[in-house]
Design a protein around this motif. Sequence first.
Motif, PDB file in Angstrom:
ATOM      1  N   LYS A 245       0.986  -1.279  -0.074  1.00 23.44           N
ATOM      2  CA  LYS A 245      -0.009   0.096   0.039  1.00 23.44           C
ATOM      3  C   LYS A 245       0.741   1.268  -0.058  1.00 23.44           C
ATOM      4  O   LYS A 245       1.914   1.391   0.545  1.00 23.44           O
ATOM      5  CB  LYS A 245      -0.876   0.055   1.285  1.00 23.44           C
ATOM      6  N   GLY A 246       0.609   2.233  -0.775  1.00 23.46           N
ATOM      7  CA  GLY A 246       1.092   3.444  -0.576  1.00 23.46           C
ATOM      8  C   GLY A 246       1.163   3.936   0.683  1.00 23.46           C
ATOM      9  O   GLY A 246       0.516   4.013   1.592  1.00 23.46           O
ATOM     10  N   GLY A 247       2.438   4.373   1.040  1.00 23.43           N
ATOM     11  CA  GLY A 247       2.555   4.956   2.342  1.00 23.43           C
ATOM     12  C   GLY A 247       3.072   3.986   3.537  1.00 23.43           C
ATOM     13  O   GLY A 247       3.347   4.280   4.511  1.00 23.43           O
ATOM     14  N   GLU A 248       3.131   2.785   2.941  1.00 22.02           N
ATOM     15  CA  GLU A 248       3.150   1.515   4.038  1.00 22.02           C
ATOM     16  C   GLU A 248       4.689   1.645   4.261  1.00 22.02           C
ATOM     17  O   GLU A 248       5.647   2.010   3.270  1.00 22.02           O
ATOM     18  CB  GLU A 248       2.794   0.316   3.215  1.00 22.02           C
ATOM     19  N   GLN A 249       5.089   1.467   5.489  1.00 21.63           N
ATOM     20  CA  GLN A 249       6.569   1.347   5.872  1.00 21.63           C
ATOM     21  C   GLN A 249       6.509  -0.236   6.799  1.00 21.63           C
ATOM     22  O   GLN A 249       5.542  -0.633   7.364  1.00 21.63           O
ATOM     23  CB  GLN A 249       6.864   2.545   6.928  1.00 21.63           C
ATOM     24  N   LYS A 250       7.308  -0.809   6.479  1.00 23.78           N
ATOM     25  CA  LYS A 250       7.708  -2.161   7.130  1.00 23.78           C
ATOM     26  C   LYS A 250       8.984  -2.413   7.615  1.00 23.78           C
ATOM     27  O   LYS A 250       9.868  -1.566   6.976  1.00 23.78           O
ATOM     28  CB  LYS A 250       7.375  -3.217   6.029  1.00 23.78           C
ATOM     29  N   GLY A 251       9.156  -3.156   8.614  1.00 25.66           N
ATOM     30  CA  GLY A 251      10.676  -3.472   8.957  1.00 25.66           C
ATOM     31  C   GLY A 251      10.703  -4.547  10.040  1.00 25.66           C
ATOM     32  O   GLY A 251       9.992  -4.877  10.431  1.00 25.66           O
ATOM     33  N   HIS A 252      11.961  -5.199  10.050  1.00 27.81           N
ATOM     34  CA  HIS A 252      12.425  -6.144  11.051  1.00 27.81           C
ATOM     35  C   HIS A 252      13.621  -5.819  11.533  1.00 27.81           C
ATOM     36  O   HIS A 252      14.481  -5.578  10.611  1.00 27.81           O
ATOM     37  CB  HIS A 252      11.837  -7.436  10.623  1.00 27.81           C
ATOM     38  N   GLU A 253      14.007  -5.906  12.559  1.00 25.56           N
ATOM     39  CA  GLU A 253      15.117  -5.330  13.023  1.00 25.56           C
ATOM     40  C   GLU A 253      15.782  -4.232  12.589  1.00 25.56           C
ATOM     41  O   GLU A 253      15.276  -3.233  12.912  1.00 25.56           O
ATOM     42  CB  GLU A 253      16.145  -6.373  13.003  1.00 25.56           C
ATOM     43  N   LYS A 254      16.787  -4.051  11.976  1.00 24.28           N
ATOM     44  CA  LYS A 254      17.521  -2.908  11.321  1.00 24.28           C
ATOM     45  C   LYS A 254      17.230  -2.669  10.041  1.00 24.28           C
ATOM     46  O   LYS A 254      17.902  -1.932   9.433  1.00 24.28           O
ATOM     47  CB  LYS A 254      19.000  -2.922  11.667  1.00 24.28           C
ATOM     48  N   ILE A 255      16.248  -3.679   9.205  1.00 24.99           N
ATOM     49  CA  ILE A 255      16.102  -3.349   7.882  1.00 24.99           C
ATOM     50  C   ILE A 255      14.794  -2.986   7.655  1.00 24.99           C
ATOM     51  O   ILE A 255      13.630  -3.663   8.217  1.00 24.99           O
ATOM     52  CB  ILE A 255      16.427  -4.587   7.097  1.00 24.99           C
ATOM     53  N   SER A 256      14.345  -1.867   7.259  1.00 25.07           N
ATOM     54  CA  SER A 256      13.073  -1.310   7.112  1.00 25.07           C
ATOM     55  C   SER A 256      12.892  -0.748   5.623  1.00 25.07           C
ATOM     56  O   SER A 256      13.915  -0.547   4.873  1.00 25.07           O
ATOM     57  CB  SER A 256      12.633  -0.350   7.908  1.00 25.07           C
ATOM     58  N   ALA A 257      11.621  -0.744   5.143  1.00 28.57           N
ATOM     59  CA  ALA A 257      11.175  -0.062   3.778  1.00 28.57           C
ATOM     60  C   ALA A 257      10.085   1.048   3.832  1.00 28.57           C
ATOM     61  O   ALA A 257       9.219   0.576   4.675  1.00 28.57           O
ATOM     62  CB  ALA A 257      11.081  -1.292   2.799  1.00 28.57           C
ATOM     63  N   SER A 258      10.099   1.608   2.808  1.00 26.75           N
ATOM     64  CA  SER A 258       8.805   2.585   2.649  1.00 26.75           C
ATOM     65  C   SER A 258       8.749   2.253   0.989  1.00 26.75           C
ATOM     66  O   SER A 258       9.271   2.175   0.398  1.00 26.75           O
ATOM     67  CB  SER A 258       9.155   4.017   3.076  1.00 26.75           C
ATOM     68  N   PHE A 259       7.174   2.742   0.952  1.00 21.69           N
ATOM     69  CA  PHE A 259       6.590   2.726  -0.415  1.00 21.69           C
ATOM     70  C   PHE A 259       5.757   3.924  -0.529  1.00 21.69           C
ATOM     71  O   PHE A 259       4.845   4.119   0.095  1.00 21.69           O
ATOM     72  CB  PHE A 259       5.747   1.557  -0.450  1.00 21.69           C
ATOM     73  N   ASN A 260       6.331   4.676  -1.421  1.00 21.18           N
ATOM     74  CA  ASN A 260       5.743   6.133  -1.656  1.00 21.18           C
ATOM     75  C   ASN A 260       4.992   5.962  -3.171  1.00 21.18           C
ATOM     76  O   ASN A 260       5.672   6.091  -4.116  1.00 21.18           O
ATOM     77  CB  ASN A 260       6.801   7.291  -1.922  1.00 21.18           C
ATOM     78  N   GLU A 261       3.985   5.636  -2.953  1.00 18.07           N
ATOM     79  CA  GLU A 261       2.871   5.280  -4.282  1.00 18.07           C
ATOM     80  C   GLU A 261       3.033   6.312  -5.224  1.00 18.07           C
ATOM     81  O   GLU A 261       3.174   6.144  -6.244  1.00 18.07           O
ATOM     82  CB  GLU A 261       1.607   5.014  -3.799  1.00 18.07           C
ATOM     83  N   LYS A 262       2.814   7.554  -4.747  1.00 20.98           N
ATOM     84  CA  LYS A 262       2.633   8.714  -5.567  1.00 20.98           C
ATOM     85  C   LYS A 262       3.895   9.000  -6.506  1.00 20.98           C
ATOM     86  O   LYS A 262       3.881   9.320  -7.579  1.00 20.98           O
ATOM     87  CB  LYS A 262       2.087   9.933  -4.914  1.00 20.98           C
TER      88      LYS A 262
END
Lengths: 114, 112
Positions: free
Chosen positions: B50-67
């Motif tokens: 999903k746009g705006g979603e951020q996920k992560g576990h421990e020290k690795i994370s990611a974001s998704f800028n849909e626009k």
Amino acid sequence: EAQVTQNPRYLITVTGKKLTVTCSQNMNHEYMSWYRQDPGLGLRQIYYSMNVEVTDKGDVPEGYKVSRKEKRNFPLILESPSPNQTSLYFCASSLSAGITDTQYFGPGTRLTVL
Amino acid sequence: QQPVQSPQAVILREGEDAVINCSSSKALYSVHWYRQKHGEAPVFLMILLKGGEQKGHEKISASFNEKKQQSSLYLTASQLSYSGTYFCGTAEWDRGDDKIIFGKGTRLHILP
């Protein structure tokens, strides 16, 4: 152990000699896919299958065939291999749709066509 | 349309942070991140749906800028085990199929 297996792991062949690379998964996954990996080009999808008897082309399908007669198996067939098909091949599977699910990759098959 | 990853390669010292970007010219349905160590198969890190979603576990994370049609992978306080090639894979809204297209990868090397 849940896994995707590929055979053979290494293969050296000659131009024009038909070959099959087998792929099998024991996770009851619906979706299976084949990729090739070449230096500097990343992973490129060859074919994918969303279910038994359903297959579709990926981005680089030329020169390859696949079949999905059983859920667990998805063999890759090269009817007349050419040197430009020398590559590292990965099979992958996921529980359902490839675009929303984790893909589990097999160990890879390194193919050399002379 | 193959997504574009940047940088192509990065060298860090252990403990430093890294950001890997993945951008597309198409509207994205999902973004997938995988890590591949030399001689091994790619291993799943995370999917963003999903746009705006951020996920992560421990020290690795990611974001998704849909626009902006892009995703970023964040590696915090990097460890030697983080070395490898990172691939993003994208699924496009308009295609209506079940294809994932992977970028060319970002090589990450962590020095002790």
